[in-house]
Design a protein around this motif. Structure first.
Motif, short mmCIF file in Angstrom:
data_model
loop_
_atom_site.label_atom_id
_atom_site.label_comp_id
_atom_site.label_asym_id
_atom_site.label_seq_id
_atom_site.Cartn_x
_atom_site.Cartn_y
_atom_site.Cartn_z
N TRP A 36 0.68 -0.99 -0.11
CA TRP A 36 -0.14 0.03 -0.11
C TRP A 36 0.75 1.18 0.09
O TRP A 36 0.51 2.11 -0.77
N ARG A 38 3.65 1.51 -1.16
CA ARG A 38 4.56 1.75 -2.46
C ARG A 38 3.71 2.26 -3.44
O ARG A 38 4.32 2.75 -4.34
N THR A 39 2.50 2.17 -3.32
CA THR A 39 1.67 2.42 -4.68
C THR A 39 0.59 3.52 -4.07
O THR A 39 1.10 4.55 -4.12
#
Length: 55
Positions: A36, A38-39
């Motif tokens: 989560w 990272r994106t």
């Protein structure tokens, strides 16, 4: 009347099974959280910070 036979399974959890379930749950939560961040979460975090600065 005869008593019930012993079941082939054991319904009591021992300490090692509980520890295994906790470790598996913890690692799953850490993996999902890292993905989560990272994106989508990174963009949400940055947007929130920039809006606070813009006030």
């Amino acid at each position: 009347m005869q008593p019930d036979p012993e079941p082939w399974y054991n319904t009591t959890l021992n300490l090692w099974q509980v520890a295994g379930v906790l470790v598996a749950a913890w690692s799953l939560v850490k993996t999902v959280t890292a993905g989560w961040h990272r994106t989508i979460g990174r963009r949400h975090y940055l947007t929130t910070r920039l809006r606070r600065i813009a006030r």
